[in-house]
Design a protein around this motif. Structure first.
Motif, mmCIF file in Angstrom:
data_model
loop_
_atom_site.group_PDB
_atom_site.id
_atom_site.type_symbol
_atom_site.label_atom_id
_atom_site.label_comp_id
_atom_site.label_asym_id
_atom_site.label_seq_id
_atom_site.Cartn_x
_atom_site.Cartn_y
_atom_site.Cartn_z
ATOM 1 N N ALA A 129 44.753 -73.856 -7.908
ATOM 2 C CA ALA A 129 43.932 -73.000 -8.780
ATOM 3 C C ALA A 129 44.746 -71.883 -9.429
ATOM 4 O O ALA A 129 44.529 -71.541 -10.592
ATOM 5 C CB ALA A 129 42.765 -72.417 -7.996
ATOM 6 N N SER A 130 45.687 -71.321 -8.688
ATOM 7 C CA SER A 130 46.479 -70.216 -9.232
ATOM 8 C C SER A 130 47.842 -70.661 -9.746
ATOM 9 O O SER A 130 48.492 -69.929 -10.480
ATOM 10 C CB SER A 130 46.682 -69.133 -8.160
ATOM 11 O OG SER A 130 47.512 -69.617 -7.115
ATOM 12 N N GLY A 131 48.283 -71.828 -9.318
ATOM 13 C CA GLY A 131 49.613 -72.296 -9.691
ATOM 14 C C GLY A 131 50.728 -71.614 -8.916
ATOM 15 O O GLY A 131 51.888 -71.697 -9.284
ATOM 16 N N ILE A 132 50.385 -70.963 -7.823
ATOM 17 C CA ILE A 132 51.359 -70.221 -7.024
ATOM 18 C C ILE A 132 51.710 -71.005 -5.771
ATOM 19 O O ILE A 132 50.841 -71.577 -5.115
ATOM 20 C CB ILE A 132 50.802 -68.835 -6.631
ATOM 21 C CG1 ILE A 132 50.559 -67.989 -7.883
ATOM 22 C CG2 ILE A 132 51.727 -68.116 -5.661
ATOM 23 C CD1 ILE A 132 49.845 -66.682 -7.609
ATOM 24 N N THR A 133 52.997 -71.005 -5.429
ATOM 25 C CA THR A 133 53.450 -71.566 -4.169
ATOM 26 C C THR A 133 53.703 -70.431 -3.197
ATOM 27 O O THR A 133 54.424 -69.481 -3.517
ATOM 28 C CB THR A 133 54.737 -72.392 -4.346
ATOM 29 O OG1 THR A 133 54.464 -73.465 -5.253
ATOM 30 C CG2 THR A 133 55.223 -72.952 -3.023
#
Length: 91
Positions: free
Chosen positions: A29-33
Protein backbone atom coordinates in the motif's frame (compact mmCIF):
# COMPACT_ATOMS: atom_id res chain seq x y z
CA UNK A 1 -6.10 -0.66 29.83
CA UNK A 2 -5.67 -1.43 26.13
CA UNK A 3 -8.69 -3.36 24.85
CA UNK A 4 -7.66 -3.09 21.21
CA UNK A 5 -7.50 -6.14 19.00
CA UNK A 6 -4.64 -6.30 16.52
CA UNK A 7 -4.52 -8.00 13.15
CA UNK A 8 -2.33 -8.16 10.07
CA UNK A 9 -3.37 -6.28 6.94
CA UNK A 10 -4.82 -8.38 4.10
CA UNK A 11 -2.47 -11.24 3.18
CA UNK A 12 -1.70 -9.74 -0.22
CA UNK A 13 -0.66 -6.45 1.39
CA UNK A 14 2.74 -7.60 2.67
CA UNK A 15 5.67 -9.48 1.17
CA UNK A 16 7.94 -10.93 3.87
CA UNK A 17 11.48 -12.24 3.40
CA UNK A 18 13.95 -13.26 6.14
CA UNK A 19 17.45 -11.77 5.65
CA UNK A 20 19.91 -13.04 8.27
CA UNK A 21 19.11 -11.16 11.51
CA UNK A 22 16.61 -8.91 9.71
CA UNK A 23 13.25 -9.56 8.13
CA UNK A 24 12.36 -7.45 5.09
CA UNK A 25 8.68 -6.55 4.84
CA UNK A 26 7.43 -4.84 1.70
CA UNK A 27 4.20 -2.95 2.38
CA UNK A 28 2.39 -2.81 -0.97
CA UNK A 29 0.00 0.00 0.00
CA UNK A 30 2.80 2.44 0.80
CA UNK A 31 5.52 1.03 -1.43
CA UNK A 32 7.91 1.01 1.53
CA UNK A 33 10.21 -1.83 2.52
CA UNK A 34 10.76 -2.13 6.27
CA UNK A 35 13.68 -3.98 7.88
CA UNK A 36 12.52 -5.56 11.12
CA UNK A 37 14.43 -7.20 13.96
CA UNK A 38 13.18 -9.35 16.82
CA UNK A 39 10.53 -9.31 18.17
CA UNK A 40 8.71 -7.44 15.36
CA UNK A 41 8.71 -10.38 12.88
CA UNK A 42 7.36 -12.66 15.61
CA UNK A 43 4.61 -10.18 16.47
CA UNK A 44 3.71 -9.86 12.79
CA UNK A 45 3.58 -13.66 12.43
CA UNK A 46 1.33 -13.93 15.51
CA UNK A 47 -1.24 -11.44 14.20
CA UNK A 48 -1.22 -13.16 10.81
CA UNK A 49 -2.59 -16.21 12.63
CA UNK A 50 -5.69 -14.11 13.41
CA UNK A 51 -6.74 -10.97 15.27
CA UNK A 52 -5.66 -10.99 18.92
CA UNK A 53 -5.83 -8.75 21.96
CA UNK A 54 -2.67 -7.46 23.63
CA UNK A 55 -3.00 -10.02 26.43
CA UNK A 56 -3.62 -12.89 24.01
CA UNK A 57 -0.57 -11.84 21.98
CA UNK A 58 1.56 -11.75 25.12
CA UNK A 59 0.51 -15.32 25.97
CA UNK A 60 0.96 -16.47 22.34
CA UNK A 61 4.43 -14.95 22.02
CA UNK A 62 5.50 -16.12 25.47
CA UNK A 63 4.50 -19.67 24.57
CA UNK A 64 6.25 -19.72 21.19
CA UNK A 65 9.29 -17.51 21.79
CA UNK A 66 11.80 -16.75 24.53
CA UNK A 67 10.83 -13.19 25.39
CA UNK A 68 13.67 -11.45 27.18
CA UNK A 69 11.56 -8.37 27.93
CA UNK A 70 8.08 -9.84 27.73
CA UNK A 71 6.14 -7.15 29.54
CA UNK A 72 2.73 -5.86 28.51
CA UNK A 73 4.09 -2.31 28.17
CA UNK A 74 6.95 -3.41 25.92
CA UNK A 75 4.62 -5.38 23.66
CA UNK A 76 2.19 -2.43 23.49
CA UNK A 77 5.04 -0.16 22.42
CA UNK A 78 6.19 -2.58 19.70
CA UNK A 79 2.60 -2.97 18.46
CA UNK A 80 2.19 0.80 18.28
CA UNK A 81 5.35 1.04 16.15
CA UNK A 82 3.99 -1.63 13.79
CA UNK A 83 0.59 0.12 13.62
CA UNK A 84 2.29 3.44 12.78
CA UNK A 85 4.27 1.69 10.02
CA UNK A 86 1.04 0.19 8.60
CA UNK A 87 2.21 -3.38 9.16
CA UNK A 88 -0.39 -4.14 11.85
CA UNK A 89 -3.95 -2.82 12.14
CA UNK A 90 -6.29 -2.33 15.05
CA UNK A 91 -9.39 -4.42 14.45
Amino acid sequence: MDNAVYRAPPSDGLLIAPLDEFTAVYHRASGITHLLTDPAPQILAAVQDGAQSLDALLVHLGRDYDLTDGTRETLAARLEELVEAGLVERA
